[in-house]
Design a protein around this motif. Structure first.
Motif, short mmCIF file in Angstrom:
data_model
loop_
_atom_site.label_atom_id
_atom_site.label_comp_id
_atom_site.label_asym_id
_atom_site.label_seq_id
_atom_site.Cartn_x
_atom_site.Cartn_y
_atom_site.Cartn_z
N GLY A 330 0.78 -1.23 0.00
CA GLY A 330 0.00 0.00 0.00
C GLY A 330 0.81 1.27 0.00
N ASP A 331 2.10 1.20 -0.37
CA ASP A 331 2.93 2.40 -0.41
C ASP A 331 2.67 3.19 -1.70
N VAL A 332 2.94 4.48 -1.64
CA VAL A 332 2.86 5.32 -2.83
C VAL A 332 4.13 5.10 -3.65
N LEU A 333 3.98 4.47 -4.82
CA LEU A 333 5.13 4.17 -5.66
C LEU A 333 5.58 5.36 -6.49
N HIS A 334 4.62 6.11 -7.00
CA HIS A 334 4.97 7.21 -7.90
C HIS A 334 3.76 8.14 -8.02
N VAL A 335 4.05 9.42 -8.31
CA VAL A 335 3.01 10.42 -8.51
C VAL A 335 3.34 11.21 -9.77
N LYS A 336 2.39 11.30 -10.66
CA LYS A 336 2.53 12.16 -11.83
C LYS A 336 1.75 13.44 -11.56
N ASP A 337 2.48 14.51 -11.38
CA ASP A 337 1.88 15.79 -11.01
C ASP A 337 2.08 16.78 -12.15
N PRO A 338 1.00 17.41 -12.65
CA PRO A 338 1.16 18.37 -13.75
C PRO A 338 1.97 19.60 -13.36
N LEU A 339 2.14 19.83 -12.07
CA LEU A 339 2.91 20.99 -11.61
C LEU A 339 4.37 20.65 -11.31
N ALA A 340 4.77 19.41 -11.61
CA ALA A 340 6.14 19.00 -11.29
C ALA A 340 7.17 19.63 -12.21
N GLY A 341 6.77 19.99 -13.42
CA GLY A 341 7.70 20.61 -14.35
C GLY A 341 8.62 19.63 -15.04
N ASP A 342 8.30 18.33 -15.03
CA ASP A 342 9.12 17.33 -15.70
C ASP A 342 8.33 16.69 -16.84
N GLY A 343 8.90 15.64 -17.43
CA GLY A 343 8.23 14.96 -18.55
C GLY A 343 6.90 14.36 -18.14
N ASP A 344 6.85 13.74 -16.94
CA ASP A 344 5.59 13.18 -16.46
C ASP A 344 4.53 14.27 -16.30
N GLY A 345 4.95 15.42 -15.79
CA GLY A 345 4.00 16.52 -15.62
C GLY A 345 3.46 17.02 -16.94
N PHE A 346 4.32 17.09 -17.96
CA PHE A 346 3.87 17.53 -19.29
C PHE A 346 2.85 16.54 -19.86
#
Length: 442
Positions: A330-346
């Motif tokens: 139940g751990d948080v493995l990863h978060v894609k945040d649009p405000l992160a400013g990286d490729g995932d955010g884009f």
């Protein structure tokens, strides 16, 4: 001084010719793109306009499947997510290992489950849609959303989705529509070049002449509609490429910033068994309490739980955050945040921009109108092309009539000139004879 200015005058005289030649090239590209793929883009645009409201359309057409009777207790009266999911799984054959769910966004809305199923390993994938009442954990209905064999067996929204992103083609539809999106982007760029006011008269560039002839009015509508929806066009087209050509799009993004490989997000099997959906949901909600759950899914038997949240960014904007929770632990493995400013955010920006959800209801309405503008641009563009062809075909006749009138004018001028010459000569002869007679009388 004249000798110094002559080279400057000749230089400026050549510049409009060069601009005119480049404009002709851009116009040819813009024209043939519109004639070749304009009808397909219009179809994609109209179906996209409808799909902006596909939740509402499904709710109107199938109220018994999607709307549940809500007790006054609201969410407090809901059954657990495990019970709701178990009820949905019982409604489909076999033991599905993965699913996608739309979380209810209204007190009278059911959970919408989507299960990809195959009769055999070689058979095409069907997607079954199951609706579950969250208050009783009972199935209110089920239907075939996507048919792997016959698209005309799909539900209405399923048919529209397949038509929108794959043109009803099973194998190569998505890359073909992705290629059409790239062509649409090229057409948009050529339209900007053709619209750009080279003389610096920006007021005329945004003017609609009224009243005007039909040809001018058609041209102004085509030009202004394209420019009015330009920001929406760029956002929707680029995001469409990201959905239909994900590998190529991600490769371009990765050239500037790394992107997380989701298939690598795995967790070790624990002794206590897999984490329940309710614990995973609670972990995501406690990590980001400002988010509103929009959907969640399970990626295969060992894959993580995936929760998509809509959250306020400010200035009326909403973003979409994706949270990956480990299946074991139940751990948080990863978060894609649009405000992160990286490729995932884009990448995270693409769906809210494509659907219009980034601006809420106003954004959805604007995206809907943009989709409807594509057939309007196609119709006015074809009409403009036909008007030019008709004018070009009539040009030799006009040139011939002008030549005839010019020759007639020259002939009339010569006749008048000759008549004038004859009359002046007669007057001269009479004057000479009159002078002779006067000398004789003297």
């Amino acid at each position: 001084m004249t000798e110094v200015e002559l080279p400057r005058l000749s230089l400026f005289a050549r510049r409009p010719v060069a601009l005119s030649g480049s404009r002709k090239v851009w116009l040819t590209i813009h024209l043939w793109i519109g004639l070749a793929v304009g009808l397909f883009l219009s179809l994609i645009g109209v179906t996209g306009s409808a799909l902006v409201f596909f939740h509402e359309i499904d709710g109107w057409l199938t109220p018994a499947l999607s709307i549940a009777d809500a007790p006054p207790q609201g969410h407090a009266a809901w059954r657990t997510l495990e019970d709701i999911t178990a009820a949905a799984k019982k409604a489909v054959p076999g033991e599905p290992t993965g699913f996608f769910v739309y979380y209810p966004n209204h007190p009278r809305k059911a959970f919408w489950f989507f299960f990809p199923l195959r009769a055999t390993e070689d058979a095409p994938t069907d997607v079954v849609n199951v609706f579950v009442d969250p208050h009783t954990a009972t199935v209110t209905g089920a239907r075939l959303h996507y048919s792997g064999r016959n698209p005309f067996e799909n539900s209405l929204t399923g048919f529209l989705f397949k038509l929108h992103y794959a043109l009803l083609m099973r194998d190569h539809g998505m890359p073909i529509v992705g290629l059409l999106a790239i062509i649409a982007l090229i057409s948009t760029v050529t339209g900007i070049v053709l619209w750009w006011p080279r003389n610096g008269k920006w007021r005329n560039a945004f003017a609609l002449k009224w009243p005007a002839r039909a040809e001018r009015l058609n041209y102004d509508i085509h030009r202004l509609v394209g420019m009015f929806f330009l920001p929406v066009s760029l956002a929707v087209i680029v995001s469409g490429v990201s959905f239909n050509l994900p590998e190529q799009f991600n490769a371009i993004v990765e050239a500037f910033s790394p992107i997380t490989k989701i298939e690598r997000l795995r967790s070790a099997h624990g002794t206590e068994g897999p984490t329940t959906l309710d614990k995973a949901f609670a972990a995501a909600a406690s990590r980001f309490p400002d988010g509103r759950t929009e959907s969640f899914s399970l990626l295969g038997p060992d894959g993580p739980y995936v929760f998509n949240q809509m959250f306020p960014i400010g200035w009326g904007l909403e973003g979409r955050r994706t949270i990956y929770i480990a299946r074991y632990g139940g751990d948080v493995l990863h978060v894609k945040d649009p405000l992160a400013g990286d490729g995932d955010g884009f990448i995270q920006w693409q769906w809210p921009l494509h659907s219009g959800y980034v601006f809420g209801w106003p954004g959805r309405i604007v995206v809907c109108l943009f989709g409807l503008s594509w057939p309007l641009l196609f119709a006015t563009g074809v009409l403009r092309w036909l008007q030019k062809r008709r004018a070009h075909d009539m040009a030799p006749t006009k040139r011939g009539s002008r030549l005839k009138s010019l020759l007639k004018s020259i002939a009339e001028f010569h006749i008048a000139d000759r008549g004038g010459a004859f009359s002046s000569r007669a007057m001269h002869e009479r004057r000479r004879s009159g002078d002779s007679e006067s000398r004789r009388s003297k």
